[in-house]
Write an enzyme that holds these catalytic residues in place. Structure first.
Site, short mmCIF file in Angstrom:
data_model
loop_
_atom_site.label_atom_id
_atom_site.label_comp_id
_atom_site.label_asym_id
_atom_site.label_seq_id
_atom_site.Cartn_x
_atom_site.Cartn_y
_atom_site.Cartn_z
N CYS A 84 0.82 -1.21 0.00
CA CYS A 84 0.00 0.00 0.00
C CYS A 84 0.85 1.27 0.00
CB CYS A 84 -0.95 -0.01 1.19
SG CYS A 84 -2.04 -1.44 1.15
N HIS A 350 -9.43 3.52 -1.01
CA HIS A 350 -8.05 3.04 -0.93
C HIS A 350 -7.69 2.20 -2.16
CE1 HIS A 350 -4.30 1.72 0.58
NE2 HIS A 350 -4.67 0.76 1.39
#
Lengths: 403, 150
Positions: A84, A350
């Site tokens: 991420c 996200h």
């Protein structure tokens, strides 16, 4: 380092986060790229290096795919992957190339198509019973261990990280974590680029579907599609550009990437604390500022339980003081250190490789005074943080131009 | 060596064959327990197959037993997992006398009223299924020390 060696973000853009059923990853990356270049007043002809990330197709060479749509100029491409933290890693890569003098301008791009991806991290060996139990893998396991020896799911891993903080320092509760989510969803109502702009009451958040205690569904980051891109350059190059470009450029006062140093238990439950604390400490040193100087922070609230620990890790509060920091109202948009005024990952969304750059876009937007209804008035300095499990942490400190 | 049905004189054939879920669970040396690879140089402990020490880069390890009792350092109650994994279950980290162990908490209701961080727990083992030869795989978890083992 002289002032002319400073690194600046010249142009930056994020697409609307959400469901883009009619467009693929290259389309979204191309949109963010074109808009970031236009925002900086430059074209692909000015760019000397490209760093790009797309985690779900990490082997596909998103950088070259993007070039084929926006301009094949023969420049070096670095396809990066750091979970991420991929977007921040792309930016860091472009910055290193520009800082080294190998390129005058660099482009960083992150993109993900993640709508409908469901639960992340719960994969691994399927549980089909085997003909014969045969130990395999690094633990000599005879069958899948997810669910039998703890959990691999992201909501479960980050739930434990928040609960561990509570064990160490006290003061946490299901309700406290839910209140953090309540804040971010409230903030999102002012962000038109957020995937979800829905305000939730505390009761709604606590009463929603439980995913992994204490994280209910609205307390988890939203899987969605999106892209973000940034153009970086040197202070010397910026001086040759127009007054308007100099006025809108945002100074990269610190750019730091860390991994987790070995500590007891770090290979048992990911330790997202030490590497964030290390990155923040180095970033404040590089920038010559302290956490008290920050006008806003975008941090990696992949789950409500994660946001709490990062108040502490980013030194926004005294060690062990994250609960008091939150209860004081500090991280609300009208508080002393607004955190995730974009709505955060829980509502903005996200799209993993885009997230690190989108956090930086949000901070830049405020520093330029262009954030509209959600503008933090007079913002001069901001911090963007991102975590990729495994782990990698990116911290950038950004400052408004004095020009 | 393969046993046959005629080996009735050997007591081991009457007990069902079993195999641990993971190689760091030891079933055939006294009370079931976990073992760790301990770096002979710095004492760092690891459960997986090692190439070297992540802490000090040394490459020599010794196998050490891990304490069977500990305290629950953190947990979550997993309500959504990958397909085929029964939910809810309690996943956590147990501090076994300084060695952190990843495991499920078992033999207790999977709700926040019954599970608290800091609670004392102990290792327990249980069969998780047989293969085609009738060999039982044995899993492990930690139960509250107050729990009654079936």
């Amino acid at each position: 380092m002289s002032a002319s060696d400073d690194i600046w973000i010249l142009g930056i853009n994020m697409t609307k986060f959400g469901k883009h059923t009619d467009r693929d990853a290259v389309d979204l990356a191309a949109e963010a790229t074109a808009n970031a270049l236009a925002d900086g007043g430059v074209t692909m002809a000015d760019i000397g290096v490209l760093a790009a990330g797309n985690l779900m197709n990490a082997g596909a060479g998103i950088g070259q795919q993007l070039q084929k749509q926006v301009g094949q100029t023969g420049i070096p491409v670095y396809n990066v992957a750091n979970a991420c933290a991929t977007g921040a890693t792309a930016l860091r890569t472009a910055i290193m190339a520009v800082k080294s003098g190998e390129a005058e301008m660099g482009l960083a791009v992150g993109v993900e198509k993640l709508s409908g991806a469901g639960l992340l991290g719960g994969g691994g060996t399927p549980r089909s019973e085997k003909e014969n139990w045969e130990p395999s893998g690094r633990f000599g396991a005879v069958t899948g261990t997810d669910g039998r020896i703890g959990t691999n799911t992201m909501p479960g891993v980050f739930a434990q990280i928040g609960m561990e903080y509570g064990h160490r320092y006290g003061g946490t509760s299901f309700e406290l974590f839910a209140k953090i989510s309540e804040k971010n969803h409230a903030h999102s109502t002012l962000n038109p680029l957020a995937a979800y702009q829905k305000q939730f009451t505390l009761e709604e958040i606590m009463g929603d579907l439980m995913i992994s205690y204490p994280n209910t569904r609205p307390m988890c980051s939203a899987n969605c599609d999106g892209a973000a891109a940034a153009v970086v350059t040197t202070g010397a190059k910026l001086k040759t550009l127009s007054a308007e470009q100099q006025r809108r450029a945002v100074k990269v006062a610190a750019s730091v990437l860390t991994t987790d140093p070995w500590e007891e238990a770090c290979q048992v439950l990911p330790n997202v604390n030490t590497l964030t604390r290390n990155a923040a400490t180095t970033a404040y040193e590089q920038a010559g500022i302290g956490p008290e100087d920050l006008d806003l922070v975008e941090l990696h609230d992949c789950f409500a339980t994660a946001e709490l620990v990062h108040y502490d890790n980013l030194l926004l509060c005294p060690e062990g003081g994250a609960v008091d920091f939150f209860e004081s109202g500090a991280p609300w948009r009208d508080g002393s250190t607004p955190v995730n005024v974009s709505g955060g990952l829980q509502s903005k969304g996200h799209p993993i490789s885009a997230t690190g750059l989108a956090n930086i876009w949000e901070v830049c937007h405020h520093l330029r005074g262009e954030a509209g209804d959600r503008q933090i008035e007079g913002a001069r300095v901001g911090l963007a943080h991102v975590i990729g499990l495994g782990s990698a942490c990116g911290v950038h400190v950004l400052e408004r131009s004095a020009a | 060596m393969a046993m046959t049905d005629t080996d009735t004189a050997d007591a081991s054939t009457s007990a069902p064959a079993q195999i641990p879920l993971v190689d760091y669970l030891v079933l055939d040396d006294g009370e079931p327990h976990l073992v760790a690879h301990e770096c002979t140089s710095c004492g760092a402990r690891f459960f997986d197959h090692r190439n070297g020490c992540a802490s000090c880069f040394a490459t020599d390890f010794t196998t050490v037993p891990v304490a069977n009792e500990g305290t629950l350092r953190t947990f979550t109650i997993v309500a959504f997992a990958a397909p085929g994994i029964p939910v809810p279950f309690v996943a956590g980290v147990v501090d076994c006398d300084g060695t952190s162990v990843r495991a499920n908490v078992v033999n207790t209701e999977p709700d926040p009223e019954h599970i608290t961080v800091g609670m004392p727990v102990r290792l327990t083992t249980f069969p998780i299924g047989d293969d085609a030869n009738g060999t039982a795989a044995i899993g492990f978890g930690y139960e509250p020390t107050g729990a009654v083992t079936q």
